[in-house]
Design a protein around this motif. Structure first.
Motif, mmCIF file in Angstrom:
data_model
loop_
_atom_site.group_PDB
_atom_site.id
_atom_site.type_symbol
_atom_site.label_atom_id
_atom_site.label_comp_id
_atom_site.label_asym_id
_atom_site.label_seq_id
_atom_site.Cartn_x
_atom_site.Cartn_y
_atom_site.Cartn_z
ATOM 1 N N ALA A 115 -9.717 -19.874 23.871
ATOM 2 C CA ALA A 115 -9.644 -18.409 23.817
ATOM 3 C C ALA A 115 -8.415 -17.882 24.551
ATOM 4 O O ALA A 115 -7.863 -16.839 24.185
ATOM 5 N N LEU A 116 -7.974 -18.593 25.561
ATOM 6 C CA LEU A 116 -6.832 -18.148 26.354
ATOM 7 C C LEU A 116 -5.550 -18.069 25.522
ATOM 8 O O LEU A 116 -4.776 -17.123 25.673
ATOM 9 N N ALA A 117 -5.346 -19.010 24.626
ATOM 10 C CA ALA A 117 -4.108 -19.032 23.824
ATOM 11 C C ALA A 117 -3.998 -17.820 22.900
ATOM 12 O O ALA A 117 -2.977 -17.123 22.925
ATOM 13 N N PRO A 118 -4.997 -17.498 22.075
ATOM 14 C CA PRO A 118 -4.853 -16.295 21.242
ATOM 15 C C PRO A 118 -4.881 -15.008 22.066
ATOM 16 O O PRO A 118 -4.250 -14.020 21.687
ATOM 17 N N LEU A 119 -5.564 -15.025 23.205
ATOM 18 C CA LEU A 119 -5.529 -13.856 24.084
ATOM 19 C C LEU A 119 -4.097 -13.606 24.552
ATOM 20 O O LEU A 119 -3.623 -12.466 24.564
ATOM 21 N N ASN A 120 -3.387 -14.660 24.889
ATOM 22 C CA ASN A 120 -1.976 -14.521 25.268
ATOM 23 C C ASN A 120 -1.150 -13.951 24.126
ATOM 24 O O ASN A 120 -0.267 -13.124 24.342
ATOM 25 N N GLU A 121 -1.423 -14.381 22.911
ATOM 26 C CA GLU A 121 -0.686 -13.872 21.748
ATOM 27 C C GLU A 121 -0.928 -12.380 21.558
ATOM 28 O O GLU A 121 -0.001 -11.621 21.281
ATOM 29 N N VAL A 122 -2.172 -11.959 21.712
ATOM 30 C CA VAL A 122 -2.495 -10.534 21.578
ATOM 31 C C VAL A 122 -1.761 -9.737 22.653
ATOM 32 O O VAL A 122 -1.164 -8.697 22.367
ATOM 33 N N ALA A 134 0.958 -10.487 24.136
ATOM 34 C CA ALA A 134 2.399 -10.513 23.889
ATOM 35 C C ALA A 134 2.823 -9.464 22.866
ATOM 36 O O ALA A 134 3.943 -8.972 22.907
ATOM 37 N N ARG A 135 1.914 -9.102 21.966
ATOM 38 C CA ARG A 135 2.263 -8.195 20.868
ATOM 39 C C ARG A 135 1.729 -6.789 21.011
ATOM 40 O O ARG A 135 2.115 -5.906 20.245
ATOM 41 N N THR A 136 0.829 -6.565 21.964
ATOM 42 C CA THR A 136 0.192 -5.250 22.092
ATOM 43 C C THR A 136 0.114 -4.850 23.566
ATOM 44 O O THR A 136 0.249 -5.701 24.450
ATOM 45 N N PRO A 137 -0.195 -3.597 23.829
ATOM 46 C CA PRO A 137 -0.413 -3.182 25.214
ATOM 47 C C PRO A 137 -1.840 -3.456 25.708
ATOM 48 O O PRO A 137 -2.164 -3.173 26.861
ATOM 49 N N VAL A 138 -2.690 -4.002 24.860
ATOM 50 C CA VAL A 138 -4.088 -4.244 25.210
ATOM 51 C C VAL A 138 -4.171 -5.381 26.231
ATOM 52 O O VAL A 138 -3.547 -6.423 26.062
ATOM 53 N N ARG A 139 -4.956 -5.157 27.287
ATOM 54 C CA ARG A 139 -5.170 -6.158 28.320
ATOM 55 C C ARG A 139 -6.664 -6.368 28.508
ATOM 56 O O ARG A 139 -7.450 -5.431 28.409
ATOM 57 N N PRO A 140 -7.066 -7.612 28.795
ATOM 58 C CA PRO A 140 -8.491 -7.899 28.942
ATOM 59 C C PRO A 140 -9.092 -7.252 30.174
ATOM 60 O O PRO A 140 -8.411 -7.030 31.171
ATOM 61 N N TRP A 141 -10.350 -6.977 30.074
ATOM 62 C CA TRP A 141 -11.172 -6.475 31.169
ATOM 63 C C TRP A 141 -10.701 -5.129 31.717
ATOM 64 O O TRP A 141 -11.155 -4.713 32.771
#
Length: 116
Positions: free
Chosen positions: A48-55, A57-64
């Motif tokens: 899950a960490l790898a696609p989270l990094n991709e998201v 990298a391309r958007t301003p969305v951050r987890p949590w």
């Protein structure tokens, strides 16, 4: 729908969608952090960490939403689990250092994208 830029992420509806994807990606990471186990929760969290990094990298969305674990907390928990438990998995001599290097690369990328 608020639109402020061209492209796939330049409007509120798209970023709401991405936020839902990020929520789905953080679930296995949160489960891992609650119970770090290389046998049970590690693989899904690492994946899950790898696609989270991709998201990120391309958007301003951050987890949590900034209220979750720090990048340092993730690093410590992932690496402690890996270092303490990978030997029990019977992995080949070359696999362990290569897999650890891949994990460190994703954790470093997460820290850089997440802001520490």
């Amino acid at each position: 729908m608020g639109m402020w830029a061209t492209g796939p992420f330049g409007n509120a509806k798209a970023l709401d969608f991405v936020g839902d994807v990020v929520d789905q990606l953080t679930e296995p990471i949160a489960e891992f952090l609650e119970s770090p186990s290389i046998d049970e929760t590690f693989d899904e969290a690492f994946a899950a960490l790898a696609p989270l990094n991709e998201v990120m990298a391309r958007t301003p969305v951050r987890p949590w939403g900034g209220d979750g674990p720090s990048a340092g907390d993730l690093r410590v928990t992932f690496l402690r689990c890996y270092d303490d438990q990978v030997g029990d998995m019977g992995a080949g001599e070359q696999f362990s250092p290569d897999q650890r290097a891949a994990l460190v690369a994703e954790l470093d990328r997460y820290a850089g994208l997440h802001g520490g």
